[in-house]
Design a protein around this motif. Structure first.
Motif, short mmCIF file in Angstrom:
data_model
loop_
_atom_site.label_atom_id
_atom_site.label_comp_id
_atom_site.label_asym_id
_atom_site.label_seq_id
_atom_site.Cartn_x
_atom_site.Cartn_y
_atom_site.Cartn_z
N ASP A 122 39.39 54.66 35.97
CA ASP A 122 40.82 54.55 35.27
C ASP A 122 41.21 53.53 34.53
N HIS A 123 40.55 52.74 33.81
CA HIS A 123 41.01 51.83 33.10
C HIS A 123 39.54 50.82 32.79
N PRO A 124 39.70 50.70 31.52
CA PRO A 124 38.73 49.61 31.25
C PRO A 124 38.04 48.82 32.07
N LEU A 125 36.43 48.43 31.91
CA LEU A 125 35.96 47.74 32.72
C LEU A 125 35.88 46.09 33.02
N SER A 126 35.91 45.03 32.80
CA SER A 126 35.78 43.90 32.87
C SER A 126 34.43 42.99 33.42
N ILE A 127 34.25 41.92 32.45
CA ILE A 127 33.50 41.01 33.99
C ILE A 127 34.05 40.15 34.98
N GLY A 128 33.31 40.50 36.10
CA GLY A 128 33.53 40.29 37.46
C GLY A 128 34.20 40.63 38.21
N GLU A 129 34.52 41.92 37.28
CA GLU A 129 34.88 42.93 38.30
C GLU A 129 34.38 43.54 38.96
N ASN A 130 34.24 44.24 40.27
CA ASN A 130 33.77 44.92 41.83
C ASN A 130 33.01 46.44 41.26
N ILE A 131 31.74 46.84 41.52
CA ILE A 131 31.77 48.46 40.88
C ILE A 131 30.67 48.55 42.83
N ILE A 132 31.66 49.23 43.13
CA ILE A 132 31.44 49.23 44.87
C ILE A 132 30.02 51.27 44.85
N PHE A 133 29.10 51.36 44.45
CA PHE A 133 28.62 52.55 45.24
C PHE A 133 28.32 53.02 47.09
N GLU A 134 28.97 54.00 47.34
CA GLU A 134 29.09 54.57 48.25
C GLU A 134 28.05 54.75 48.82
N ASP A 135 28.20 54.77 50.35
CA ASP A 135 26.91 55.09 50.88
C ASP A 135 25.59 55.15 50.29
#
Length: 389
Positions: A331-344
């Motif tokens: 829902d927003h442009p990604l930025s360097i340092g941002e968390n990406i959370i893979f579920e399960d």
């Protein structure tokens, strides 16, 4: 430190995080099923073997299952009990120690039984011996995970069993599920009784293996309990054992990663992460299946070219060209340092990871019920070096 389990904003390095509250929820459910159905449900290390969590497990279950010498040693030394052990083939080098570390030992074939049953009983007179059976029936759709596919190397089919089993074979083991529901178990159970019913009165136990995903939200637990109670009423001589792995750790925590670069080629944007699918989420490429990403929507491959903002491939930080998966819309442009959370990402990940390319290995942590994050394991250059020694 205390962390926010919704955003993990306090985390800035890759880490698998087990959430104790979710783990205990699963363990409570599994213990209740075992009590109501009067069966034993044990933990399969092939899906989850984080031994620093064993004190929690021991509050709810009393045994584990192993598929190798190392897993049997883990059961004996770290869980504090002998394992229910099955391997496709034992060897002269491991059978003695496996026998010592096992309460139950299942042979994959009659030839393996003939080779090792005497020495096993000499090493451990109290051991209970079983044989893996092949019901020639499985609803597992992915060939890679189907243990009953034609030509399988697993188990003995009914037509190859002697009319009278060897005296020291007192159990059957059957595994033909993968993240399956109770309805699948019902159909499998009917096939097992049809094909192997004449031997069941002469046994002491039957192990229905893993793949019973009873902690999934849509799983019909009442059906499972009824099926197990019904089977037990028909075969009161048998102790019933289930050994799920995924069910224990299902939806108990994510893999938290960070964006380290953003690249684009021919209109395809890729967020490069400091984790790797091939190293840290191998089932995503093996299966393959699309993992859920918190705060993102999966976009079907054939619609990626349609208008839409903030659509990204997620790419691993290895030199394998195929170390990526498509595509998610944020829902927003990604930025360097941002968390990406893979579920399960707790079951079948921590036990299958590798150090290909020497990529920094995610740490392992547990967030307790008070929100405090405890680091269970951090990896360093020495871990990589020692695996290459």
């Amino acid at each position: 430190m205390k962390i926010d389990v919704e955003s993990f904003k306090e985390v800035d390095k890759p880490i698998y995080i087990i959430e104790e509250a979710r783990l205990r929820h699963n363990l409570e459910l599994i213990r209740n099923v075992a009590r109501m159905a009067d069966v034993e449900i044990i933990l399969a290390f092939k899906a989850f073997a984080l031994w620093k969590t064993f004190p929690i497990f021991r509050e709810y279950i009393h045994a584990t299952t192993a598929s190798s010498l190392n897993e049997a040693l883990l059961a004996y030394r770290e869980f504090g009990g002998r394992a229910h052990t099955y391997s496709p083939a034992y060897t002269d080098h491991d059978i003695t120690e496996i026998a010592h570390c096992s309460s139950h030992l299942t042979f994959n074939s009659l030839s393996q039984w003939a080779r090792y049953h005497t020495i096993v009983r000499e090493i451990n007179p109290a051991i209970s011996l079983g044989l893996r059976i092949n019901p020639e029936y499985s609803e597992v759709a992915t060939a890679l995970y189907n243990p009953c596919a034609p030509g399988t190397r697993f188990g003995v089919s009914a037509d190859k069993l002697p009319e009278t089993l060897p005296d020291d074979i007192v159990g059957f083991h059957c595994h033909c599920h993968c993240e399956s529901g109770a309805d699948v178990f019902a159909r499998t159970l009917a096939r097992i009784e049809e094909k192997f019913g004449r031997w069941l009165p002469h046994l002491q136990w039957i192990n229905f293996g893993g793949g019973h995903l009873m902690t999934r939200k849509d799983y019909d637990i009442s059906m499972l309990i009824n099926l197990l109670q019904g089977f037990r009423s028909r075969h009161p001589n048998l102790q019933i054992i289930l050994e799920p792995g995924s069910a224990f750790a299902w939806q108990t925590g994510p893999l938290v990663s960070q964006v380290v670069d953003l690249v684009e080629d021919r209109g395809i944007r890729t967020a490069i992460l400091n984790v790797s699918f091939t190293c840290h989420m191998p089932d995503c490429l093996e299966m393959p299946y699309m993992p859920e990403v918190r705060g993102a929507k999966i976009i079907e491959e054939d619609t990626v070219d349609e208008p839409g903002e903030n659509i990204y491939r997620l790419g691993g930080n290895s030199c394998l060209s195929g170390d990526f998966m498509s595509s998610w819309q944020f829902d927003h442009p990604l930025s360097i340092g941002e968390n990406i959370i893979f579920e399960d990402m707790i079951h079948y990940t921590t036990v299958k990871t590798c150090m290909f390319n020497g990529i920094h290995h995610p740490s392992i942590g547990i967030v307790h019920t008070d929100g405090e994050l405890e680091i269970l394991r951090e990896y360093s250059y020495d871990d990589y070096k020692m695996r290459m020694d």
